[in-house]
Design a protein around this motif. Structure first.
Motif, PDB file in Angstrom:
ATOM      1  N   UNK A  38      11.621 -84.117-105.910  1.00 36.96           N
ATOM      2  CA  UNK A  38      10.362 -83.664-106.491  1.00 36.96           C
ATOM      3  C   UNK A  38      10.399 -82.186-106.858  1.00 36.96           C
ATOM      4  N   UNK A  39      11.198 -81.384-106.117  1.00 38.95           N
ATOM      5  CA  UNK A  39      11.254 -79.956-106.402  1.00 38.95           C
ATOM      6  C   UNK A  39      11.914 -79.656-107.750  1.00 38.95           C
ATOM      7  N   UNK A  40      12.767 -80.570-108.231  1.00 41.78           N
ATOM      8  CA  UNK A  40      13.441 -80.342-109.502  1.00 41.78           C
ATOM      9  C   UNK A  40      13.056 -81.304-110.583  1.00 41.78           C
TER      10      UNK A  40
ATOM     11  N   UNK B 107       4.458 -86.209 -98.564  1.00 38.28           N
ATOM     12  CA  UNK B 107       5.572 -85.448 -99.128  1.00 38.28           C
ATOM     13  C   UNK B 107       5.467 -85.378-100.650  1.00 38.28           C
ATOM     14  N   UNK B 108       5.103 -86.511-101.278  1.00 39.73           N
ATOM     15  CA  UNK B 108       4.935 -86.507-102.732  1.00 39.73           C
ATOM     16  C   UNK B 108       3.837 -85.558-103.180  1.00 39.73           C
ATOM     17  N   UNK B 109       2.696 -85.571-102.454  1.00 36.33           N
ATOM     18  CA  UNK B 109       1.574 -84.696-102.797  1.00 36.33           C
ATOM     19  C   UNK B 109       1.959 -83.222-102.638  1.00 36.33           C
ATOM     20  N   UNK B 110       2.582 -82.895-101.486  1.00 35.65           N
ATOM     21  CA  UNK B 110       2.978 -81.507-101.255  1.00 35.65           C
ATOM     22  C   UNK B 110       4.034 -81.046-102.261  1.00 35.65           C
ATOM     23  N   UNK B 111       4.913 -81.955-102.646  1.00 36.91           N
ATOM     24  CA  UNK B 111       5.921 -81.601-103.645  1.00 36.91           C
ATOM     25  C   UNK B 111       5.270 -81.278-104.983  1.00 36.91           C
ATOM     26  N   UNK B 112       4.262 -82.083-105.369  1.00 43.97           N
ATOM     27  CA  UNK B 112       3.546 -81.804-106.616  1.00 43.97           C
ATOM     28  C   UNK B 112       2.845 -80.449-106.556  1.00 43.97           C
ATOM     29  N   UNK B 113       2.199 -80.164-105.404  1.00 43.42           N
ATOM     30  CA  UNK B 113       1.516 -78.876-105.271  1.00 43.42           C
ATOM     31  C   UNK B 113       2.511 -77.719-105.311  1.00 43.42           C
ATOM     32  N   UNK B 114       3.643 -77.915-104.643  1.00 42.45           N
ATOM     33  CA  UNK B 114       4.655 -76.852-104.650  1.00 42.45           C
ATOM     34  C   UNK B 114       5.188 -76.613-106.055  1.00 42.45           C
ATOM     35  N   UNK B 115       5.368 -77.717-106.808  1.00 42.76           N
ATOM     36  CA  UNK B 115       5.873 -77.569-108.181  1.00 42.76           C
ATOM     37  C   UNK B 115       4.840 -76.850-109.055  1.00 42.76           C
ATOM     38  N   UNK B 116       3.550 -77.202-108.903  1.00 43.62           N
ATOM     39  CA  UNK B 116       2.499 -76.547-109.680  1.00 43.62           C
ATOM     40  C   UNK B 116       2.426 -75.055-109.348  1.00 43.62           C
ATOM     41  N   UNK B 117       2.572 -74.744-108.029  1.00 46.69           N
ATOM     42  CA  UNK B 117       2.548 -73.331-107.630  1.00 46.69           C
ATOM     43  C   UNK B 117       3.736 -72.576-108.231  1.00 46.69           C
ATOM     44  N   UNK B 118       4.906 -73.218-108.219  1.00 52.71           N
ATOM     45  CA  UNK B 118       6.082 -72.575-108.803  1.00 52.71           C
ATOM     46  C   UNK B 118       5.909 -72.380-110.304  1.00 52.71           C
ATOM     47  N   UNK B 119       5.307 -73.377-110.978  1.00 50.49           N
ATOM     48  CA  UNK B 119       5.070 -73.254-112.420  1.00 50.49           C
ATOM     49  C   UNK B 119       4.111 -72.114-112.721  1.00 50.49           C
ATOM     50  N   UNK B 120       3.029 -72.012-111.917  1.00 48.69           N
ATOM     51  CA  UNK B 120       2.067 -70.924-112.102  1.00 48.69           C
ATOM     52  C   UNK B 120       2.731 -69.569-111.869  1.00 48.69           C
TER      53      UNK B 120
END
Length: 526
Positions: free
Chosen positions: A76-78, A126-139
């Motif tokens: 999910x991170x990539x 894990x899927x939800x947190x991965x999505x949030x982490x990806x959105x934070x990284x994108x921001x």
């Protein structure tokens, strides 16, 4: 060596060094973001499938399905948002499948069901947190890119401010060299005009060394390479020479040789160097235009001064022989040389009239030169306008009587601030014009009144008037023919005198087919 110049230090843009002179060919085997994501997703799907299979083959009490969250988190991170959702759904489906198979084979106890529920919730979390982490990284990436963009815009704005203003090209070159050094972080910046492979003025050099002013430049600095610099856009104005240690750019000028820019070891990449050069080009165009305007203005001023001197000399040199000639002709008419035949006396009188016209023209030319140059010959004084008009009227009565014209004044008292000689000239021009074109047996009406803080002088006659096409140009220079004609300077001077005194002069045709000129002047403060 350029003169020292102080500028505000702009933020140096350092996004990595690009010093190779030839672009590298793309490697087909090099990983791309799309290819890396596909590989990551394939490995994640394989791990989830292997984990699910292991979970199916082991007893329900082991709950191997919890381990499916590990490949899900890594993938999910990539992966994209859609891929992350698909992997999460796949992990949940694997847990459900393993739970159903285990329950059918080993039976379902409350503990097994609870463990299975925890495994499913873990995959969802894990899927939800991965999505949030990806959105934070994108921001964060967007904010970082926005900060870089703002920093770049601030640096360009500082560059523009450093070279803005009414500058000569020499001043522009000096400021541009210092501003480019601040913008690019280059060790040295040199700018100069290239003429026959030699660097000439305007020239500026910053940093250590003396620069290349007056020296012949190497060929690699003069010829633009066919290949583009790595990392530079297609329309880049910058290219590297000398193994990538020096970058070269050019600024074009409309009618002069190009300006060559040499930057030694700049910290900014080629695309930012090119952007800086493209920013300087319109500023140089404006500076070149200002230089051209100043040069043309100087030429016009020089020509104007020459014409003014010619008019002064011509008018002065013309007056002296004309006045001497008039004295001789008057003396002859008075009998200084004995009795004269009537025809000869008439010729002398005609000569005196022509002489007077030439003297008037000389005076008008002098006055035109004075008003065109803005020359002030005296301060304003209080002028009794009624007395001035009466004096001019009495002076013109003999000429009016000779034409069978009478002058009828109706004058109120009025004082105006101004120059008495110039105001007399304006009034005389209007009255003389009316007397000249009034028909025999008619009257010229001269009226002076006060109204709304102004003195209003009107001169009305029954002459043929001014044709409609001539009215818009009536008060311009050398517009003769009809009423207001003659040399074409009288009414022009009247307008200039009125304007210099804060007033106006106008022409109108009345309903009774009469011409009226109106001179309006501000009254003296009480």
């Amino acid at each position: 060596m350029a003169s020292p110049h102080t500028t505000h230090r702009a933020p140096t843009l350092n996004a990595g060094r690009h010093m190779t002179t030839t672009p590298s060919a793309p490697d087909p085997a090099a990983p791309t973001p799309e290819r890396s994501e596909r590989r990551l997703l394939g490995a994640s799907v394989a791990l989830i499938a292997a984990t699910t299979l292991t979970d199916v083959l082991t007893p329900a009490s082991l709950v191997i399905g919890t381990l499916v969250s590990a490949p899900l988190a890594l993938a999910a991170l990539g992966a994209s948002r859609r891929a992350t959702l698909n992997l999460t759904a796949l992990a949940i489906a694997g847990n459900v499948l393993a739970g159903v198979v285990n329950a059918a084979r080993d039976g379902a106890t409350p503990t097994d069901l609870g463990n299975r529920a925890v495994s499913i919730l873990a995959a969802i979390l894990v899927g939800f947190l991965s999505l949030r982490a990806r959105e934070a990284a994108t921001r964060a990436a967007r904010l970082h890119e926005e900060e870089r963009r703002l920093q770049r815009e601030r640096a360009l704005r500082t560059l523009i401010e450093a070279v803005s203003g009414p500058l000569t090209q020499a001043q522009f070159v000096t400021r541009a060299a210092h501003a480019l050094q601040d913008f690019t972080g280059a060790a040295t910046v040199e700018i100069g005009s290239v003429d026959r492979a030699v660097l000439r003025e305007p020239h500026a050099h910053t940093g250590p060394g003396e620069g290349s002013l007056g020296r012949r430049l190497p060929l690699d600095l003069l010829a633009r390479p066919a290949t583009r610099e790595a990392g530079a856009p297609r329309d880049s104005q910058v290219w590297a020479v000398g193994g990538g240690d020096t970058f070269v750019a050019r600024l074009t000028r409309p009618s002069d040789p190009e300006l060559l820019i040499l930057l030694t070891r700049p910290a900014a990449p080629p695309d930012q160097l090119s952007e800086a050069v493209q920013t300087l080009q319109p500023l140089l165009d404006r500076t070149a235009l200002l230089d051209d305007l100043h040069a043309r203005q100087a030429q016009l001023q020089e020509r104007g001064e020459l014409l003014q001197d010619l008019i002064y000399s011509f008018s002065h040199d013309l007056r002296t022989p004309l006045m001497a000639n008039a004295v001789n002709m008057r003396s002859a008419l008075k009998g200084a040389y004995g009795p004269l035949p009537d025809d000869y006396a008439a010729t002398l009188r005609n000569g005196l009239d022509a002489n007077a016209a030439l003297l008037t023209l000389a005076d008008q030319l002098l006055l035109v030169a004075k008003y065109e140059s803005g020359e002030e010959d005296s301060e304003f004084q209080s002028v009794p306008l009624r007395d001035l008009v009466l004096n001019v009227t009495e002076q013109l009565r003999p000429a009016a009587a000779a034409r069978g014209v009478t002058i009828e004044p109706t004058l109120d008292g009025a004082r105006v601030p101004g120059r008495k000689h110039d105001l007399r000239r304006a009034v005389q021009n209007l009255l003389d014009n009316a007397v000249r074109y009034a028909p025999s047996g008619s009257a010229v009406h001269v009226t002076l009144a006060r109204a709304d803080g102004e003195a209003i002088l009107s001169v009305l006659d029954s002459g043929p008037g001014v044709s409609a096409p001539r009215v818009p140009t009536l008060f311009q220079r050398f517009r003769s023919g009809g009423a207001g004609g003659g040399t074409g300077l009288g009414l022009y001077l009247t307008r200039r005198i009125a304007e210099r005194h804060g007033g106006t002069v106008t022409y109108a045709r009345t309903a009774r087919a009469q011409s009226v000129f109106t001179l309006t002047l501000p009254l003296e403060d009480a």
